[in-house]
Scaffold this motif. Sequence first.
Motif, PDB file in Angstrom:
ATOM      1  N   ARG A  41      -0.613   2.881   9.447  1.00 49.07           N
ATOM      2  CA  ARG A  41      -1.011   2.512   8.093  1.00 49.07           C
ATOM      3  C   ARG A  41      -0.027   1.519   7.484  1.00 49.07           C
ATOM      4  O   ARG A  41      -0.407   0.609   6.745  1.00 49.07           O
ATOM      5  N   GLY A  42       1.268   1.688   7.785  1.00 49.87           N
ATOM      6  CA  GLY A  42       2.253   0.742   7.267  1.00 49.87           C
ATOM      7  C   GLY A  42       2.037  -0.652   7.816  1.00 49.87           C
ATOM      8  O   GLY A  42       2.115  -1.639   7.090  1.00 49.87           O
ATOM      9  N   ILE A  43       1.737  -0.777   9.134  1.00 53.88           N
ATOM     10  CA  ILE A  43       1.471  -2.086   9.726  1.00 53.88           C
ATOM     11  C   ILE A  43       0.212  -2.696   9.129  1.00 53.88           C
ATOM     12  O   ILE A  43       0.152  -3.885   8.807  1.00 53.88           O
ATOM     13  N   THR A  44      -0.819  -1.857   8.950  1.00 52.47           N
ATOM     14  CA  THR A  44      -2.058  -2.352   8.358  1.00 52.47           C
ATOM     15  C   THR A  44      -1.827  -2.840   6.934  1.00 52.47           C
ATOM     16  O   THR A  44      -2.364  -3.867   6.515  1.00 52.47           O
ATOM     17  N   GLY A  45      -0.985  -2.103   6.179  1.00 54.85           N
ATOM     18  CA  GLY A  45      -0.700  -2.534   4.818  1.00 54.85           C
ATOM     19  C   GLY A  45       0.004  -3.865   4.773  1.00 54.85           C
ATOM     20  O   GLY A  45      -0.243  -4.676   3.892  1.00 54.85           O
TER      21      GLY A  45
ATOM     22  N   GLY B  11       0.789  -1.223   0.000  1.00 56.40           N
ATOM     23  CA  GLY B  11       0.000   0.000   0.000  1.00 56.40           C
ATOM     24  C   GLY B  11       0.820   1.270   0.000  1.00 56.40           C
ATOM     25  O   GLY B  11       0.410   2.267   0.589  1.00 56.40           O
ATOM     26  N   LEU B  12       1.970   1.284  -0.658  1.00 57.19           N
ATOM     27  CA  LEU B  12       2.823   2.467  -0.692  1.00 57.19           C
ATOM     28  C   LEU B  12       2.921   3.018  -2.109  1.00 57.19           C
ATOM     29  O   LEU B  12       2.636   2.326  -3.091  1.00 57.19           O
ATOM     30  N   ALA B  13       3.342   4.260  -2.206  1.00 57.06           N
ATOM     31  CA  ALA B  13       3.526   4.927  -3.494  1.00 57.06           C
ATOM     32  C   ALA B  13       4.588   5.996  -3.325  1.00 57.06           C
ATOM     33  O   ALA B  13       4.897   6.421  -2.209  1.00 57.06           O
ATOM     34  N   LYS B  14       5.162   6.419  -4.437  1.00 54.69           N
ATOM     35  CA  LYS B  14       6.113   7.521  -4.395  1.00 54.69           C
ATOM     36  C   LYS B  14       5.551   8.699  -5.182  1.00 54.69           C
ATOM     37  O   LYS B  14       4.923   8.540  -6.232  1.00 54.69           O
ATOM     38  N   LEU B  15       5.797   9.881  -4.626  1.00 55.78           N
ATOM     39  CA  LEU B  15       5.267  11.120  -5.185  1.00 55.78           C
ATOM     40  C   LEU B  15       6.421  11.903  -5.792  1.00 55.78           C
ATOM     41  O   LEU B  15       7.498  11.999  -5.201  1.00 55.78           O
ATOM     42  N   GLU B  16       6.211  12.454  -6.970  1.00 54.90           N
ATOM     43  CA  GLU B  16       7.245  13.217  -7.658  1.00 54.90           C
ATOM     44  C   GLU B  16       6.667  14.565  -8.086  1.00 54.90           C
ATOM     45  O   GLU B  16       5.730  14.627  -8.878  1.00 54.90           O
ATOM     46  N   VAL B  17       7.229  15.631  -7.523  1.00 53.60           N
ATOM     47  CA  VAL B  17       6.825  16.985  -7.878  1.00 53.60           C
ATOM     48  C   VAL B  17       7.685  17.421  -9.053  1.00 53.60           C
ATOM     49  O   VAL B  17       8.912  17.523  -8.940  1.00 53.60           O
ATOM     50  N   VAL B  18       7.071  17.665 -10.198  1.00 56.50           N
ATOM     51  CA  VAL B  18       7.785  17.980 -11.423  1.00 56.50           C
ATOM     52  C   VAL B  18       8.119  19.461 -11.436  1.00 56.50           C
ATOM     53  O   VAL B  18       7.229  20.311 -11.354  1.00 56.50           O
ATOM     54  N   GLY B  19       9.422  19.765 -11.522  1.00 52.53           N
ATOM     55  CA  GLY B  19       9.882  21.145 -11.560  1.00 52.53           C
ATOM     56  C   GLY B  19      10.030  21.648 -12.977  1.00 52.53           C
ATOM     57  O   GLY B  19       9.746  20.956 -13.955  1.00 52.53           O
TER      58      GLY B  19
ATOM     59  N   ASP C 284      16.502  18.068 -14.228  1.00 49.09           N
ATOM     60  CA  ASP C 284      16.820  17.396 -12.966  1.00 49.09           C
ATOM     61  C   ASP C 284      16.362  18.231 -11.775  1.00 49.09           C
ATOM     62  O   ASP C 284      17.066  18.377 -10.775  1.00 49.09           O
ATOM     63  N   ALA C 285      15.152  18.805 -11.899  1.00 46.93           N
ATOM     64  CA  ALA C 285      14.622  19.691 -10.867  1.00 46.93           C
ATOM     65  C   ALA C 285      13.486  19.063 -10.070  1.00 46.93           C
ATOM     66  O   ALA C 285      12.864  19.753  -9.265  1.00 46.93           O
ATOM     67  N   ASN C 286      13.215  17.786 -10.273  1.00 47.36           N
ATOM     68  CA  ASN C 286      12.095  17.162  -9.590  1.00 47.36           C
ATOM     69  C   ASN C 286      12.435  16.871  -8.135  1.00 47.36           C
ATOM     70  O   ASN C 286      13.586  16.601  -7.797  1.00 47.36           O
ATOM     71  N   VAL C 287      11.415  16.919  -7.295  1.00 46.78           N
ATOM     72  CA  VAL C 287      11.537  16.578  -5.881  1.00 46.78           C
ATOM     73  C   VAL C 287      10.684  15.341  -5.638  1.00 46.78           C
ATOM     74  O   VAL C 287       9.500  15.327  -5.961  1.00 46.78           O
ATOM     75  N   LYS C 288      11.310  14.289  -5.080  1.00 48.16           N
ATOM     76  CA  LYS C 288      10.633  13.010  -4.897  1.00 48.16           C
ATOM     77  C   LYS C 288      10.378  12.743  -3.423  1.00 48.16           C
ATOM     78  O   LYS C 288      11.246  12.970  -2.583  1.00 48.16           O
ATOM     79  N   LEU C 289       9.181  12.246  -3.145  1.00 45.32           N
ATOM     80  CA  LEU C 289       8.807  11.772  -1.821  1.00 45.32           C
ATOM     81  C   LEU C 289       8.530  10.276  -1.944  1.00 45.32           C
ATOM     82  O   LEU C 289       7.455   9.862  -2.380  1.00 45.32           O
ATOM     83  N   GLU C 290       9.534   9.492  -1.598  1.00 47.75           N
ATOM     84  CA  GLU C 290       9.372   8.048  -1.695  1.00 47.75           C
ATOM     85  C   GLU C 290       9.926   7.375  -0.428  1.00 47.75           C
ATOM     86  O   GLU C 290      11.078   7.577  -0.065  1.00 47.75           O
ATOM     87  N   TYR C 291       8.996   6.696   0.305  1.00 47.31           N
ATOM     88  CA  TYR C 291       7.645   6.321  -0.082  1.00 47.31           C
ATOM     89  C   TYR C 291       6.654   6.855   0.953  1.00 47.31           C
ATOM     90  O   TYR C 291       7.008   7.137   2.092  1.00 47.31           O
ATOM     91  N   LEU C 292       5.368   6.940   0.518  1.00 49.75           N
ATOM     92  CA  LEU C 292       4.261   7.336   1.375  1.00 49.75           C
ATOM     93  C   LEU C 292       3.148   6.307   1.212  1.00 49.75           C
ATOM     94  O   LEU C 292       3.108   5.568   0.229  1.00 49.75           O
ATOM     95  N   SER C 293       2.260   6.256   2.193  1.00 53.56           N
ATOM     96  CA  SER C 293       1.073   5.437   1.983  1.00 53.56           C
ATOM     97  C   SER C 293       0.282   6.033   0.825  1.00 53.56           C
ATOM     98  O   SER C 293       0.326   7.247   0.576  1.00 53.56           O
TER      99      SER C 293
END
Length: 541
Positions: free
Chosen positions: A231-235, A166-174, A178-187
């Motif tokens: 949420r991680g334990i539940t996943g 139940g996880l995903a990674k988020l990528e904010v496109v700049g 090579d300007a992207n900011v990544k949030l990996e990983y989140l529920s």
Amino acid sequence: MTDVAPPPPESAPAPAPAPPPALVRSPLSDGEWHRLHPLTPLLRGGLTLLVVAGVIVANLRDRLTAVFLPWLIPESGDEFTDFNGDDPIDFVIENDLYIVAFVAVLVVLAVLVGLFYLSWRFHSFRITGDDVEVRSGVLFRTQRRAPLDRVQGVNLTRPMIARLVGLAKLEVVGAGADANVKLEYLSTANAETIRADILRLASGRRLGAAGVDAATAKSRGVAALGHTVSRGITGLIEGEEAPVAEPASVVRIPVGRLIASHVLSPTTLWLLAGLVAVVIGVANSTPWLLFGFIPAIIGVGAYWVRSITRSLRYSIAPTEDGVRITFGLLTTVTEIVPPGRIHAIEVSQSILWRPAGWWSVRINRLSGRSASDGSTDQFTTVLPVGTTADVEAVLRLVLPHVPETEWPLIVHEGVRGTGAADSFTTSPRRAWPIRPLSWRRNGFLLTADALLLRRGAIWRTLTILPLARLQSLAIHQGPVDRMLRVASLRGNVVAGPVTTDLAAVDRDVALAAFGAAADGAVRAAGTDRTHRWWATEESAT
């Protein structure tokens, strides 16, 4: 001359009132530093350890069987017990060091867990009213920042293994390379919510409250961390993620059409040519053909299959923050392209697709990735294959401000080509040496919002350049062009797969179009407010 008295000193501004709860969708968007999901180190580095452990176990299969499962060894199986005396396991067995070896393994595992914990502990992010920031690193610290007013899109990727928990990674496109900011990983739920918050903040609509005190912010951070851990334990217990509510797609691509479109493609022709070359090599006993073509066939075949799996589960739908595009079978990618982030659109059709009436749509946009990143192409296709009705539905999403009166010009005359009434300015008859097959179709049309470039007879294309995104317009003329009194028009936009030039245009017509398009681009750029689209919508209402 009249003296003007200075204004009285202003008092300290009162703290802004807290926004309604409906606007604050996540405690992770309160401007404070937060950490990622606790399973992040496992997915980022722990999988490598699992692979290494698997290789070790595979190499020691016979040894482990002889030590722990001796009854499974056949009586004549001397190959299972004839081990080299210099083997570390032999040394442990001969010196009766089982406890020492067990403790050593535990120490190694403890060190790895400690390193994973430090990696997670020092990797944090925060979302303010102006930026998305990520800092990481234990010994060498790194901090990346993405200004919200330069956000080109927000992508949510769910790799196959991450989806199981139940996880995903988020990528904010700049806006830069090579300007992207990544949030990996989140529920997955947190990733969806944070993405909505980032897009809402980028639109000009504020979320945070300036008057929140430190105690409240700290309690929010603790609550968010507890929610993330639970949420991680539940996943882990429940397995695959719960389905995420998605808007209904305006286009549905049948699996049969998708596979057939890849079969009827130049890639398939190259694959068949390679197979024919291999057959000829086998028949004529020519080994260099085998060594030269078999790796190429494997590579092309892998690309062919991967392109099909990436296009499965395709959907495109409108949202309040832009166009939502989802694709991918094993790794699911969901991206939202905000308004005004598309710089060029191309509708194309190969001659192999013409009997079926299929088209594809690609775009030029800032991807925030370096030129060497091979995943950039998958974010430029907004319609892998579709009918003319599908093309119109997609174009209405990516060009929401086009007046209704212009759609017949775009769909019927631009996409389908010439007809009884053609509003496009086409190439003159004297330009046929440059465009012998397509000079009747080759042409352009300038509207109040866009510059349309139509070309091709074997490979038909229509390029749409929104004037608000047009960086400049150029005219090129070579020796043959000067002799035929024609010129080439080229619209300069951000780099991408879309071709933005049109050859064999009458010279005088090209000069007139150059001035008209330049004036239209300046006028459109002066009235464009899509970088803060929420404020635009509020002013419109």
